[in-house]
Design a protein around this motif. Structure first.
Motif, PDB file in Angstrom:
ATOM      1  N   MET A   1     -78.541 -37.747 -30.912  1.00 43.50           N
ATOM      2  CA  MET A   1     -77.549 -37.652 -29.886  1.00 43.50           C
ATOM      3  C   MET A   1     -77.918 -36.491 -28.955  1.00 43.50           C
ATOM      4  O   MET A   1     -78.487 -35.509 -29.379  1.00 43.50           O
ATOM      5  N   THR A   2     -77.498 -36.594 -27.644  1.00 44.95           N
ATOM      6  CA  THR A   2     -77.843 -35.553 -26.683  1.00 44.95           C
ATOM      7  C   THR A   2     -76.773 -34.473 -26.677  1.00 44.95           C
ATOM      8  O   THR A   2     -75.629 -34.691 -27.070  1.00 44.95           O
ATOM      9  N   ASP A   3     -77.152 -33.335 -26.200  1.00 46.31           N
ATOM     10  CA  ASP A   3     -76.244 -32.194 -26.158  1.00 46.31           C
ATOM     11  C   ASP A   3     -75.262 -32.372 -24.992  1.00 46.31           C
ATOM     12  O   ASP A   3     -75.676 -32.507 -23.836  1.00 46.31           O
ATOM     13  N   PRO A   4     -73.930 -32.358 -25.175  1.00 45.83           N
ATOM     14  CA  PRO A   4     -72.943 -32.560 -24.112  1.00 45.83           C
ATOM     15  C   PRO A   4     -72.674 -31.291 -23.285  1.00 45.83           C
ATOM     16  O   PRO A   4     -71.939 -31.335 -22.307  1.00 45.83           O
ATOM     17  N   THR A   5     -73.286 -30.201 -23.653  1.00 43.76           N
ATOM     18  CA  THR A   5     -73.003 -28.929 -22.967  1.00 43.76           C
ATOM     19  C   THR A   5     -73.347 -28.973 -21.469  1.00 43.76           C
ATOM     20  O   THR A   5     -72.539 -28.529 -20.651  1.00 43.76           O
ATOM     21  N   PRO A   6     -74.513 -29.490 -21.061  1.00 45.00           N
ATOM     22  CA  PRO A   6     -74.789 -29.522 -19.622  1.00 45.00           C
ATOM     23  C   PRO A   6     -73.800 -30.388 -18.840  1.00 45.00           C
ATOM     24  O   PRO A   6     -73.380 -30.030 -17.742  1.00 45.00           O
ATOM     25  N   ARG A   7     -73.385 -31.485 -19.418  1.00 46.49           N
ATOM     26  CA  ARG A   7     -72.424 -32.351 -18.739  1.00 46.49           C
ATOM     27  C   ARG A   7     -71.059 -31.677 -18.632  1.00 46.49           C
ATOM     28  O   ARG A   7     -70.398 -31.764 -17.601  1.00 46.49           O
ATOM     29  N   LEU A   8     -70.649 -31.014 -19.675  1.00 47.57           N
ATOM     30  CA  LEU A   8     -69.365 -30.306 -19.652  1.00 47.57           C
ATOM     31  C   LEU A   8     -69.407 -29.144 -18.660  1.00 47.57           C
ATOM     32  O   LEU A   8     -68.430 -28.881 -17.952  1.00 47.57           O
ATOM     33  N   THR A   9     -70.539 -28.487 -18.583  1.00 42.11           N
ATOM     34  CA  THR A   9     -70.686 -27.371 -17.636  1.00 42.11           C
ATOM     35  C   THR A   9     -70.595 -27.880 -16.198  1.00 42.11           C
ATOM     36  O   THR A   9     -69.905 -27.294 -15.356  1.00 42.11           O
ATOM     37  N   VAL A  10     -71.275 -28.976 -15.910  1.00 43.80           N
ATOM     38  CA  VAL A  10     -71.236 -29.558 -14.564  1.00 43.80           C
ATOM     39  C   VAL A  10     -69.821 -30.036 -14.254  1.00 43.80           C
ATOM     40  O   VAL A  10     -69.312 -29.833 -13.150  1.00 43.80           O
ATOM     41  N   ALA A  11     -69.141 -30.655 -15.192  1.00 46.93           N
ATOM     42  CA  ALA A  11     -67.778 -31.143 -14.976  1.00 46.93           C
ATOM     43  C   ALA A  11     -66.817 -29.977 -14.746  1.00 46.93           C
ATOM     44  O   ALA A  11     -65.949 -30.033 -13.860  1.00 46.93           O
ATOM     45  N   ALA A  12     -66.984 -28.909 -15.510  1.00 43.24           N
ATOM     46  CA  ALA A  12     -66.117 -27.738 -15.346  1.00 43.24           C
ATOM     47  C   ALA A  12     -66.373 -27.071 -13.994  1.00 43.24           C
ATOM     48  O   ALA A  12     -65.434 -26.641 -13.302  1.00 43.24           O
ATOM     49  N   LEU A  13     -67.641 -26.982 -13.595  1.00 46.83           N
ATOM     50  CA  LEU A  13     -67.991 -26.399 -12.305  1.00 46.83           C
ATOM     51  C   LEU A  13     -67.427 -27.239 -11.161  1.00 46.83           C
ATOM     52  O   LEU A  13     -66.880 -26.708 -10.191  1.00 46.83           O
ATOM     53  N   ALA A  14     -67.519 -28.549 -11.249  1.00 46.21           N
ATOM     54  CA  ALA A  14     -66.981 -29.442 -10.223  1.00 46.21           C
ATOM     55  C   ALA A  14     -65.456 -29.310 -10.131  1.00 46.21           C
ATOM     56  O   ALA A  14     -64.881 -29.324  -9.035  1.00 46.21           O
ATOM     57  N   ALA A  15     -64.786 -29.164 -11.275  1.00 44.93           N
ATOM     58  CA  ALA A  15     -63.332 -28.999 -11.285  1.00 44.93           C
ATOM     59  C   ALA A  15     -62.926 -27.682 -10.631  1.00 44.93           C
ATOM     60  O   ALA A  15     -61.944 -27.616  -9.882  1.00 44.93           O
ATOM     61  N   CYS A  16     -63.703 -26.623 -10.876  1.00 47.63           N
ATOM     62  CA  CYS A  16     -63.404 -25.317 -10.262  1.00 47.63           C
ATOM     63  C   CYS A  16     -63.599 -25.366  -8.749  1.00 47.63           C
ATOM     64  O   CYS A  16     -62.791 -24.829  -7.992  1.00 47.63           O
ATOM     65  N   ILE A  17     -64.661 -26.006  -8.306  1.00 47.58           N
ATOM     66  CA  ILE A  17     -64.923 -26.100  -6.882  1.00 47.58           C
ATOM     67  C   ILE A  17     -63.851 -26.937  -6.190  1.00 47.58           C
ATOM     68  O   ILE A  17     -63.373 -26.594  -5.114  1.00 47.58           O
ATOM     69  N   ALA A  18     -63.425 -28.025  -6.810  1.00 46.92           N
ATOM     70  CA  ALA A  18     -62.393 -28.879  -6.234  1.00 46.92           C
ATOM     71  C   ALA A  18     -61.046 -28.163  -6.187  1.00 46.92           C
ATOM     72  O   ALA A  18     -60.269 -28.353  -5.245  1.00 46.92           O
TER      73      ALA A  18
END
Length: 76
Positions: A1-18
């Motif tokens: 299985m792949t590590d979900p950390t990069p996806r969660l980081t990108v999602a959190a960053l996108a939520a902060c910017i929005a």
């Protein structure tokens, strides 16, 4: 299985910017807009005064201490 950390980081960053997106409001002002124009009309007034003065001198040169001009073309 792949590590979900990069996806969660990108999602959190996108939520902060929005969440930080600026809001622009357009409203009519409460008071009327006042435009202050300081225009100099000195030149026009000066020309008019100079023309009036020249006419007054021509009409009565003795009043201003000017010797009357002799008419051109007439012999005395």
């Amino acid at each position: 299985m792949t590590d979900p950390t990069p996806r969660l980081t990108v999602a959190a960053l996108a939520a902060c910017i929005a969440a930080c997106a600026p809001t622009v409001k357009i409203e009519a002002p409460d008071k009327p807009i006042e435009i202050n124009l300081n225009v100099k009309i000195e030149q026009e007034v000066r020309v008019k005064v100079e023309r009036d003065l020249e006419k007054a001198i021509q009409d009565d040169p003795a009043l201003f201490g000017v010797t009357p001009a002799k008419p051109k073309g007439k012999a005395q």
